[in-house]
Design a protein around this motif. Structure first.
Motif, mmCIF file in Angstrom:
data_model
loop_
_atom_site.group_PDB
_atom_site.id
_atom_site.type_symbol
_atom_site.label_atom_id
_atom_site.label_comp_id
_atom_site.label_asym_id
_atom_site.label_seq_id
_atom_site.Cartn_x
_atom_site.Cartn_y
_atom_site.Cartn_z
ATOM 1 N N ALA A 174 0.841 -1.194 0.000
ATOM 2 C CA ALA A 174 0.000 0.000 0.000
ATOM 3 C C ALA A 174 0.875 1.242 0.000
ATOM 4 C CB ALA A 174 -0.914 0.016 1.224
ATOM 5 N N ARG A 175 0.353 2.297 -0.610
ATOM 6 C CA ARG A 175 0.986 3.608 -0.498
ATOM 7 C C ARG A 175 0.065 4.450 0.393
ATOM 8 N NH1 ARG A 175 5.081 5.558 -3.047
ATOM 9 N NH2 ARG A 175 4.968 4.032 -4.757
ATOM 10 N N LEU A 176 0.449 4.599 1.631
ATOM 11 C CA LEU A 176 -0.416 5.215 2.627
ATOM 12 C C LEU A 176 -0.292 6.733 2.605
ATOM 13 C CD1 LEU A 176 0.379 2.791 5.602
ATOM 14 C CD2 LEU A 176 -1.371 2.551 3.828
ATOM 15 N N ASP A 177 -1.424 7.404 2.758
ATOM 16 C CA ASP A 177 -1.382 8.864 2.840
ATOM 17 C C ASP A 177 -0.923 9.274 4.238
ATOM 18 O OD1 ASP A 177 -3.600 8.658 4.555
ATOM 19 O OD2 ASP A 177 -5.022 9.021 2.929
ATOM 20 N N GLU A 232 5.717 -1.119 -1.510
ATOM 21 C CA GLU A 232 5.059 -0.386 -2.592
ATOM 22 C C GLU A 232 4.086 -1.303 -3.328
ATOM 23 O OE1 GLU A 232 8.295 1.066 -5.031
ATOM 24 O OE2 GLU A 232 8.069 3.057 -4.155
ATOM 25 N N PRO A 233 2.910 -0.785 -3.712
ATOM 26 C CA PRO A 233 1.939 -1.599 -4.448
ATOM 27 C C PRO A 233 2.301 -1.691 -5.932
ATOM 28 C CG PRO A 233 1.046 0.581 -4.063
ATOM 29 C CD PRO A 233 2.374 0.549 -3.374
ATOM 30 N N LYS A 234 3.443 -2.326 -6.192
ATOM 31 C CA LYS A 234 3.928 -2.495 -7.555
ATOM 32 C C LYS A 234 4.180 -3.975 -7.833
ATOM 33 C CE LYS A 234 6.019 2.088 -8.011
ATOM 34 N NZ LYS A 234 7.237 2.864 -8.361
ATOM 35 N N ARG A 235 4.442 -4.288 -9.100
ATOM 36 C CA ARG A 235 4.528 -5.673 -9.521
ATOM 37 C C ARG A 235 5.653 -6.448 -8.833
ATOM 38 N NH1 ARG A 235 1.307 -9.054 -12.992
ATOM 39 N NH2 ARG A 235 2.079 -11.046 -12.262
ATOM 40 N N ALA A 236 6.830 -5.853 -8.733
ATOM 41 C CA ALA A 236 7.963 -6.579 -8.139
ATOM 42 C C ALA A 236 7.709 -6.933 -6.674
ATOM 43 C CB ALA A 236 9.254 -5.778 -8.307
ATOM 44 N N PRO A 237 7.287 -5.984 -5.821
ATOM 45 C CA PRO A 237 6.966 -6.364 -4.445
ATOM 46 C C PRO A 237 5.810 -7.351 -4.353
ATOM 47 C CG PRO A 237 7.274 -3.993 -4.616
ATOM 48 C CD PRO A 237 7.232 -4.524 -6.010
ATOM 49 N N TYR A 238 4.834 -7.217 -5.261
ATOM 50 C CA TYR A 238 3.715 -8.162 -5.286
ATOM 51 C C TYR A 238 4.216 -9.568 -5.571
ATOM 52 C CZ TYR A 238 -0.403 -10.623 -7.069
ATOM 53 O OH TYR A 238 -1.382 -11.560 -7.304
ATOM 54 N N ASP A 239 5.043 -9.731 -6.598
ATOM 55 C CA ASP A 239 5.576 -11.062 -6.936
ATOM 56 C C ASP A 239 6.396 -11.629 -5.782
ATOM 57 O OD1 ASP A 239 4.383 -10.999 -9.422
ATOM 58 O OD2 ASP A 239 6.176 -10.312 -10.477
ATOM 59 N N ALA A 240 7.172 -10.757 -5.098
ATOM 60 C CA ALA A 240 7.969 -11.217 -3.971
ATOM 61 C C ALA A 240 7.084 -11.679 -2.821
ATOM 62 C CB ALA A 240 8.902 -10.095 -3.509
ATOM 63 N N TYR A 275 -9.929 -7.273 -13.713
ATOM 64 C CA TYR A 275 -8.590 -7.119 -13.162
ATOM 65 C C TYR A 275 -8.598 -6.139 -12.001
ATOM 66 C CZ TYR A 275 -8.266 -2.705 -15.810
ATOM 67 O OH TYR A 275 -8.487 -1.439 -16.302
ATOM 68 N N LEU A 276 -7.573 -6.248 -11.157
ATOM 69 C CA LEU A 276 -7.290 -5.322 -10.070
ATOM 70 C C LEU A 276 -5.990 -4.610 -10.400
ATOM 71 C CD1 LEU A 276 -8.036 -7.786 -7.121
ATOM 72 C CD2 LEU A 276 -9.646 -6.223 -8.251
ATOM 73 N N SER A 277 -5.830 -3.381 -9.926
ATOM 74 C CA SER A 277 -4.695 -2.566 -10.351
ATOM 75 C C SER A 277 -3.642 -2.413 -9.259
ATOM 76 C CB SER A 277 -5.169 -1.172 -10.766
ATOM 77 O OG SER A 277 -5.974 -1.242 -11.923
ATOM 78 N N LEU A 278 -2.385 -2.629 -9.660
ATOM 79 C CA LEU A 278 -1.245 -2.127 -8.908
ATOM 80 C C LEU A 278 -0.839 -0.804 -9.550
ATOM 81 C CD1 LEU A 278 0.802 -5.448 -8.625
ATOM 82 C CD2 LEU A 278 -0.695 -4.430 -6.907
ATOM 83 N N GLU A 279 0.160 -0.144 -9.016
ATOM 84 C CA GLU A 279 0.552 1.140 -9.599
ATOM 85 C C GLU A 279 1.155 0.973 -10.985
ATOM 86 O OE1 GLU A 279 1.440 3.805 -5.589
ATOM 87 O OE2 GLU A 279 3.112 3.132 -6.833
ATOM 88 N N ASP A 280 1.784 -0.161 -11.250
ATOM 89 C CA ASP A 280 2.457 -0.344 -12.536
ATOM 90 C C ASP A 280 2.039 -1.615 -13.257
ATOM 91 O OD1 ASP A 280 3.568 -2.158 -10.794
ATOM 92 O OD2 ASP A 280 5.654 -1.766 -11.370
ATOM 93 N N ALA A 281 0.943 -2.245 -12.838
ATOM 94 C CA ALA A 281 0.543 -3.511 -13.462
ATOM 95 C C ALA A 281 -0.915 -3.806 -13.134
ATOM 96 C CB ALA A 281 1.442 -4.652 -12.967
ATOM 97 N N ARG A 282 -1.467 -4.740 -13.880
ATOM 98 C CA ARG A 282 -2.818 -5.239 -13.620
ATOM 99 C C ARG A 282 -2.738 -6.700 -13.206
ATOM 100 N NH1 ARG A 282 -5.661 -2.839 -19.118
ATOM 101 N NH2 ARG A 282 -5.812 -0.654 -18.425
ATOM 102 N N ILE A 283 -3.543 -7.078 -12.229
ATOM 103 C CA ILE A 283 -3.637 -8.466 -11.785
ATOM 104 C C ILE A 283 -5.005 -8.971 -12.214
ATOM 105 C CG2 ILE A 283 -3.507 -10.046 -9.837
ATOM 106 C CD1 ILE A 283 -0.940 -8.450 -10.337
ATOM 107 N N THR A 284 -5.039 -9.873 -13.178
ATOM 108 C CA THR A 284 -6.314 -10.372 -13.690
ATOM 109 C C THR A 284 -6.826 -11.512 -12.820
ATOM 110 O OG1 THR A 284 -5.332 -12.051 -15.133
ATOM 111 C CG2 THR A 284 -5.554 -9.812 -16.032
ATOM 112 N N GLY A 285 -8.083 -11.857 -13.053
ATOM 113 C CA GLY A 285 -8.650 -13.000 -12.362
ATOM 114 C C GLY A 285 -7.898 -14.278 -12.671
#
Length: 216
Positions: free
Chosen positions: A9-12, A28-36, A73-83
């Motif tokens: 998450a990118r928290l305010d 960060e809500p991006k693809r690399a941290p998501y995959d990790a 799909y759901l969105s990360l900041e730099d990618a989409r995660i599909t069903g």
């Protein structure tokens, strides 16, 4: 929760002040941290399974969602995660049960394919592609049961559906007071909470489906 968690998450500023521990742990809500995070989760669940320990995985998403080429799909900041992406991820998890809670526009189509004209397609008419709803271990609590939008409210500082689900899981949805919130109870709680919304366009139509072997 007394459980192992992975937060992207990118928290305010306000959220960081209210939840400093979450702010310290968030990736960060991006693809690399998501995959990790997915890789680590898979290792953790596999280790538990090897030791004959039952595991329950909760995947909670609040953010942007949409449909493209019939696939939700759901969105990360730099990618989409599909069903289909989620279906493959869950298939690799030897978890006992998996609960997906999603607060996003058109979240229904992350789990189910989209039929002609944006309608819901019958399960027996689905293509052979990876389908999240086909996994009986997966329970679904989705903010929409069609191509509807999800809405935020400044008074909640959150999505309306997310706020209502949290309220219900804190105990308000426990209709029979047995200390367990079931899929039926949380779906009924959210539906009742929105009955007074006069414009049905803004009234959430929650979709719930319990996993195989339990309604909790």
């Amino acid at each position: 929760l007394g459980a192992r968690t992975y937060l992207l998450a990118r928290l305010d500023d306000n959220t960081r002040a209210l939840h400093p521990q979450a702010a310290a742990e968030a990736q960060e809500p991006k693809r690399a941290p998501y995959d990790a995070a997915v890789a680590q989760l898979t290792r953790d669940v596999a280790q538990a399974a090897a030791r004959n320990v039952e595991t329950t995985v909760y995947v909670v998403y609040a953010g942007h969602g949409n449909v493209k080429d019939g696939q939700g799909y759901l969105s990360l900041e730099d990618a989409r995660i599909t069903g289909s992406d989620l279906a493959r991820t869950f298939a690799a998890l030897p978890a006992t049960r998996i609960h997906l809670i999603a607060d996003a526009c058109a979240s229904y189509f992350v789990a189910y394919s989209r039929g002609p004209g944006g309608t819901r397609r019958a399960v027996d008419a689905l293509p052979a592609a990876a389908e999240l709803s086909a996994d009986p271990r997966v329970g679904l609590l989705l903010s929409s049961s069609s191509a509807k939008e999800s809405h935020e409210w400044e008074a909640f500082q959150a999505g309306v559906f997310s706020h209502e689900v949290r309220s219900g899981l804190y105990g308000a949805a426990d209709a029979d007071r047995d200390g367990i919130v079931t899929y039926r109870e949380i779906a009924a709680f959210v539906a009742r909470a929105n009955e007074s919304v006069p414009n049905e366009r803004y009234r959430p139509e929650v979709h719930s489906r319990a996993p195989r072997g339990g309604d909790a």
